[in-house]
Design an enzyme around this catalytic site. Sequence first.
Site, PDB file in Angstrom:
ATOM      1  N   HIS A 100       0.827  -1.219   0.000  1.00 20.54           N
ATOM      2  CA  HIS A 100       0.000   0.000   0.000  1.00 20.54           C
ATOM      3  C   HIS A 100       0.863   1.271   0.000  1.00 20.54           C
ATOM      4  CE1 HIS A 100      -3.597  -2.329   0.535  1.00 20.54           C
ATOM      5  NE2 HIS A 100      -3.256  -2.785   1.726  1.00 20.54           N
ATOM      6  N   ASP A 137      -2.547 -11.171  -1.385  1.00 14.58           N
ATOM      7  CA  ASP A 137      -3.124 -10.552  -0.193  1.00 14.58           C
ATOM      8  C   ASP A 137      -4.624 -10.320  -0.416  1.00 14.58           C
ATOM      9  OD1 ASP A 137      -1.894  -8.883   2.352  1.00 14.58           O
ATOM     10  OD2 ASP A 137      -3.737  -7.949   1.602  1.00 14.58           O
ATOM     11  N   HIS A 139      -6.147  -7.673   0.207  1.00 19.52           N
ATOM     12  CA  HIS A 139      -6.349  -6.295  -0.248  1.00 19.52           C
ATOM     13  C   HIS A 139      -5.565  -5.999  -1.531  1.00 19.52           C
ATOM     14  CE1 HIS A 139      -6.874  -6.467   4.182  1.00 19.52           C
ATOM     15  NE2 HIS A 139      -7.985  -5.835   3.862  1.00 19.52           N
TER      16      HIS A 139
END
Length: 249
Positions: A100, A137, A139
């Site tokens: 991220h 993952d 996300h």
Amino acid sequence: MKVVYHPRYEEVYSSDPASRAGRMEAILKEVSPHFEVIMAEPATVEDIRLVHSDEHITYIQRMGLTYEVALLAVGGAIKTAELAVSGEPSFGLVRPPGHHASRNHCWGFCFFNNMAISIAKLRKENRIKKALIVDIDLHFGDGTDNVFRGVSDVIYFHPEGQDRRTFAESISQFLGQVRADVVAVSAGFDRHEHDWGGLLKTEDYETIGKLVKGFAQRVCRGRRYGVLEGGYNHDVLGKNVKALLEGMS
Ligand SMILES: [Zn+2]
């Protein structure tokens, strides 16, 4: 299969769940009897600049301990990638996670994009041209996607599926369609049935590892590695990492 690690990844640098006490120890306990563990070294600021702006680097530097551990996480990912392209499949057991983290901002327990920097460095040193990143993952790795947007030689893939079977099928199908000089797994384990995503069983991580290994052997001279992202249930995380490594090795 080598595992790249550093004891300082065990330091609690923040109050987020990726930094919780005991998380790395739980994984290391499961994998260290089966795989050789190699020590990570910190990345240099020059390495970080391959992906991040000076403003972002300064912002993280002000975090002190977090900055120190994050530099080690990037260094661990770089070492893992270097081993992989030298013919040694490897896994970077690092934290904080990175997917991220974009060029100029970060969120979601991430600070520097370990995976993106490792790929950028391999490309800068002309050790590879084309890379495939498979992010398992729960996300979407918006940071990695942002960093390589418009870079046709780096493919970012985030599989989805309604259930275990379709999740693995989506990976298998995608791997049948692409070419690369190295395949790298952004290995988050928060999609497990006893983690936030509630979808995959431990054995599915071995299946995914085997798919990645098969792709690597077919397409990129066996060059494959993984880097830890999310995964928050300490009771199952170690077994899930071990399952992926067994599949990949
Ligand atoms: Zn996640």
